[in-house]
Design a protein around this motif. Structure first.
Motif, PDB file in Angstrom:
ATOM      1  N   ALA A 120      -1.295 -13.958   1.741  1.00 15.74           N
ATOM      2  CA  ALA A 120      -0.174 -14.705   1.154  1.00 15.74           C
ATOM      3  C   ALA A 120       0.134 -14.271  -0.276  1.00 15.74           C
ATOM      4  O   ALA A 120       1.294 -14.236  -0.679  1.00 15.74           O
ATOM      5  N   ARG A 121      -0.887 -13.923  -1.043  1.00 14.52           N
ATOM      6  CA  ARG A 121      -0.640 -13.651  -2.472  1.00 14.52           C
ATOM      7  C   ARG A 121      -0.582 -12.173  -2.792  1.00 14.52           C
ATOM      8  O   ARG A 121      -0.077 -11.782  -3.844  1.00 14.52           O
ATOM      9  N   ILE A 122      -1.122 -11.326  -1.902  1.00 14.05           N
ATOM     10  CA  ILE A 122      -1.179  -9.898  -2.220  1.00 14.05           C
ATOM     11  C   ILE A 122      -0.411  -9.066  -1.183  1.00 14.05           C
ATOM     12  O   ILE A 122       0.533  -8.358  -1.525  1.00 14.05           O
ATOM     13  N   ILE A 123      -0.826  -9.141   0.086  1.00 11.02           N
ATOM     14  CA  ILE A 123      -0.261  -8.219   1.082  1.00 11.02           C
ATOM     15  C   ILE A 123       1.221  -8.518   1.378  1.00 11.02           C
ATOM     16  O   ILE A 123       2.067  -7.621   1.282  1.00 11.02           O
ATOM     17  N   ARG A 124       1.535  -9.766   1.730  1.00  9.11           N
ATOM     18  CA  ARG A 124       2.929 -10.046   2.080  1.00  9.11           C
ATOM     19  C   ARG A 124       3.872  -9.865   0.898  1.00  9.11           C
ATOM     20  O   ARG A 124       4.941  -9.258   1.061  1.00  9.11           O
ATOM     21  N   PRO A 125       3.504 -10.319  -0.323  1.00 10.04           N
ATOM     22  CA  PRO A 125       4.387 -10.040  -1.470  1.00 10.04           C
ATOM     23  C   PRO A 125       4.560  -8.540  -1.739  1.00 10.04           C
ATOM     24  O   PRO A 125       5.590  -8.116  -2.259  1.00 10.04           O
ATOM     25  N   THR A 126       3.564  -7.737  -1.369  1.00  7.38           N
ATOM     26  CA  THR A 126       3.703  -6.295  -1.574  1.00  7.38           C
ATOM     27  C   THR A 126       4.770  -5.731  -0.645  1.00  7.38           C
ATOM     28  O   THR A 126       5.655  -4.973  -1.070  1.00  7.38           O
ATOM     29  N   LEU A 127       4.711  -6.120   0.630  1.00  4.50           N
ATOM     30  CA  LEU A 127       5.713  -5.620   1.576  1.00  4.50           C
ATOM     31  C   LEU A 127       7.112  -6.090   1.180  1.00  4.50           C
ATOM     32  O   LEU A 127       8.076  -5.321   1.198  1.00  4.50           O
ATOM     33  N   ALA A 128       7.189  -7.377   0.799  1.00  2.00           N
ATOM     34  CA  ALA A 128       8.490  -7.941   0.426  1.00  2.00           C
ATOM     35  C   ALA A 128       8.998  -7.288  -0.857  1.00  2.00           C
ATOM     36  O   ALA A 128      10.180  -6.963  -0.972  1.00  2.00           O
ATOM     37  N   PHE A 134      -0.967   1.817   7.865  1.00  2.00           N
ATOM     38  CA  PHE A 134      -2.102   0.996   7.460  1.00  2.00           C
ATOM     39  C   PHE A 134      -2.017   0.801   5.953  1.00  2.00           C
ATOM     40  O   PHE A 134      -1.625   1.713   5.219  1.00  2.00           O
ATOM     41  N   LEU A 135      -2.411  -0.375   5.502  1.00  2.00           N
ATOM     42  CA  LEU A 135      -2.492  -0.640   4.067  1.00  2.00           C
ATOM     43  C   LEU A 135      -3.889  -1.183   3.797  1.00  2.00           C
ATOM     44  O   LEU A 135      -4.348  -2.104   4.476  1.00  2.00           O
ATOM     45  N   TYR A 136      -4.544  -0.586   2.827  1.00  2.00           N
ATOM     46  CA  TYR A 136      -5.944  -0.887   2.518  1.00  2.00           C
ATOM     47  C   TYR A 136      -5.974  -1.501   1.133  1.00  2.00           C
ATOM     48  O   TYR A 136      -5.622  -0.834   0.154  1.00  2.00           O
ATOM     49  N   ALA A 137      -6.345  -2.782   1.072  1.00  2.00           N
ATOM     50  CA  ALA A 137      -6.438  -3.464  -0.217  1.00  2.00           C
ATOM     51  C   ALA A 137      -7.897  -3.519  -0.644  1.00  2.00           C
ATOM     52  O   ALA A 137      -8.724  -4.110   0.044  1.00  2.00           O
ATOM     53  N   GLY A 138      -8.215  -2.865  -1.773  1.00  2.00           N
ATOM     54  CA  GLY A 138      -9.536  -2.978  -2.387  1.00  2.00           C
ATOM     55  C   GLY A 138      -9.493  -4.193  -3.301  1.00  2.00           C
ATOM     56  O   GLY A 138      -8.664  -4.248  -4.214  1.00  2.00           O
ATOM     57  N   GLU A 178      -7.285  -1.958  -6.094  1.00  2.00           N
ATOM     58  CA  GLU A 178      -6.525  -0.737  -5.802  1.00  2.00           C
ATOM     59  C   GLU A 178      -5.908  -0.879  -4.431  1.00  2.00           C
ATOM     60  O   GLU A 178      -6.379  -1.644  -3.590  1.00  2.00           O
ATOM     61  N   TYR A 179      -4.838  -0.123  -4.232  1.00  2.00           N
ATOM     62  CA  TYR A 179      -4.280   0.037  -2.906  1.00  2.00           C
ATOM     63  C   TYR A 179      -4.554   1.453  -2.442  1.00  2.00           C
ATOM     64  O   TYR A 179      -4.432   2.415  -3.214  1.00  2.00           O
ATOM     65  N   ASN A 180      -4.896   1.580  -1.156  1.00  2.00           N
ATOM     66  CA  ASN A 180      -4.883   2.886  -0.514  1.00  2.00           C
ATOM     67  C   ASN A 180      -3.891   2.795   0.626  1.00  2.00           C
ATOM     68  O   ASN A 180      -3.792   1.755   1.279  1.00  2.00           O
ATOM     69  N   VAL A 181      -3.174   3.872   0.863  1.00  2.00           N
ATOM     70  CA  VAL A 181      -2.053   3.814   1.811  1.00  2.00           C
ATOM     71  C   VAL A 181      -2.467   4.344   3.178  1.00  2.00           C
ATOM     72  O   VAL A 181      -1.687   4.958   3.886  1.00  2.00           O
TER      73      VAL A 181
END
Ligand code: AMP
Ligand code: GLY
Length: 424
Positions: free
Chosen positions: A248-256, A268-272, A284-287
């Motif tokens: 809710a606070r990191i992944i979806r706001p990133t896509l939006a 794939f999206l990899y959130a460290g 960090e993000y890895n793509v």
């Protein structure tokens, strides 16, 4: 449907293995793959950075979807290249891949979209004086990061001002090549690290699993940083509530946020993550998928990976949901002695063939060659051995039981993969 997987490491072996079991897949090819992957699917000798060669191969083999494993071709724009040639690809395009390709981009993006991450400043090469002044006064420890891809070597955690100054000077003197021409200097976050992986179609992101990696070379988290010496999934520290908070606070706001900026994130999206006292923050993000995390996450996935990738490429993930086997998976990496430094090539590995035939044991090849029937090591990280089981302990026993049967005098591995979760 014909899939082409790009890459040649343990992660790609796991991707090929999962796709080869998909009822959708009539053919899976890997480029360049390796001799171990060639036991699972056909391999074609095209390098990951040969963008024209990959387009040619995809055309020749009438590939329906290209699945890109490593970051380098993604950051180089392989997906843009394939799409321009009318070939469908699963992986972010060059604009979306900046989340990993430029840490300054990632941090500024998080600031624009209010995504929780460590406080930071960005300094360009001609701002060395300002960078040195900043590290002279900012609270310690400080984290000094090269902006660009530096194969995991571009991060210095400076405990003293002296060390921070040295890191800044070394980066601007070219220690990380072009990757260090711009620096991000960050606040040091305290907490436990964990990773969350999502599959994205540009609008919808679904969690595909959590994991914890072991970055240091030796037991007890000692020794130099590596690409990862082992992993397990799920990461119990990421409770269902925390997973939802990260989504809710990191992944979806990133896509939006990307979509609002005209960028479609597919892949794939990899959130460290750092799980701090103030909640999860993005390190960090890895793509791409993690390696070796992919080798621990995919064996737990019950939903067909082929369907999921097709769903992502078609933009219909919203209508899909994921299911997992209830069990745990734990992966031990076997590396050539000397890794992460330079390693000799050609040492002989025995006992691998005797490990076949156990459903809860998977041996993924990262850098092997098969020379007249004998397995040889040809790289740093060479094998990833995954055990599955009803508990993390059982998965661990499975994996280490197999590792003990591999006869490779020139190899080494950590004997404490999973310690953090097992100590909970
Ligand atoms: P990165 O490539 O940005 O993930 O950094 C590599 C590793 O450095 C991470 O996995 C963390 O262990 C550590 N690290 C990076 N940034 C920070 C930070 N702001 N605070 C604490 N540790 C960090
Ligand atoms: N295992 C860490 C990574 O794939 O970046």
């Amino acid at each position: 449907m014909r899939f082409l997987v790009i890459g040649g490491g343990g992660r790609e072996h796991a991707l090929c293995w999962a796709l080869s079991t998909s009822p959708l897949a009539t053919e899976v090819i890997c480029a360049p793959g390796n001799d171990g992957i060639a036991r699972t699917v056909a391999c074609a000798p095209v390098a990951v950075d040969d963008l024209d060669g990959i387009v040619r191969l995809a055309r020749e083999r009438r590939i329906d979807i290209v699945v890109v494993g490593p970051e380098l071709p993604l950051v180089m724009g392989l997906v843009d290249h394939l799409e321009a040639a009318g070939i469908r690809a699963f992986g972010p395009d060059r604009a979306a891949a900046r989340l990993e390709g430029s840490k300054a981009f990632m941090k500024d993006f998080c600031a624009r979209h209010d995504i929780p991450t460590a406080g930071y400043r960005v300094f360009a090469e001609d701002e060395a004086a300002a960078a040195l002044a900043h590290v002279g006064t900012a609270p310690l420890p400080l984290v000094v990061k090269a902006d660009g891809l530096a194969a995991g070597k571009g991060v210095v955690i400076a405990l003293t001002r002296e060390a921070a100054r040295e890191a800044v000077e070394a980066a601007f003197a070219g220690a990380f090549g072009d990757a260090g021409a711009t620096l991000v200097i960050e606040e040091f976050l305290i907490g436990e690290e964990a990773s969350l992986f999502a599959i994205c179609d540009g609008r919808t992101a679904l969690e595909i699993g959590t994991a914890q990696d072991h970055k240091r070379a030796f037991d007890g988290d000692q020794g130099p940083n590596t690409g990862g010496m082992g992993a397990y999934s799920p990461a119990p520290v990421l409770t269902p509530e925390l997973v939802e908070e990260v989504m809710a606070r990191i992944i979806r706001p990133t896509l939006a946020g990307l979509a609002a900026e005209g960028v479609t994130y597919r892949g794939f999206l990899y959130a460290g993550l750092m799980l701090t006292a103030d909640g999860p923050k993005l390190l960090e993000y890895n793509v791409r998928f993690g390696d070796p995390e992919c080798q621990a996450v995919l064996p737990r996935l019950m939903t067909d990976l082929g369907q999921l990738i097709l769903g992502a490429v078609d933009g219909v993930l919203e209508r899909m949901s994921l299911r997992w086997h209830p069990e745990h998976a734990l992966t031990v990496v076997l590396a050539t002695e000397g890794y992460p430094g330079a390693v000799p090539k050609g040492s002989v590995i025995r006992g691998l063939d005797a490990l076949e035939g156990d459903d809860d044991l998977l041996v993924f090849h990262a850098a092997t060659r098969n020379v007249e029937g004998t397995w040889q090591a040809h790289g740093g990280r060479v094998l990833a051995v995954t055990g599955r089981g009803p508990t993390l302990e059982a998965a661990r026993e499975r994996a280490y039981g197999a590792v003990a049967r591999i006869d490779w005098p020139r190899g080494f591995h950590r004997s404490d993969i999973g310690w953090r979760a097992l100590a909970r």
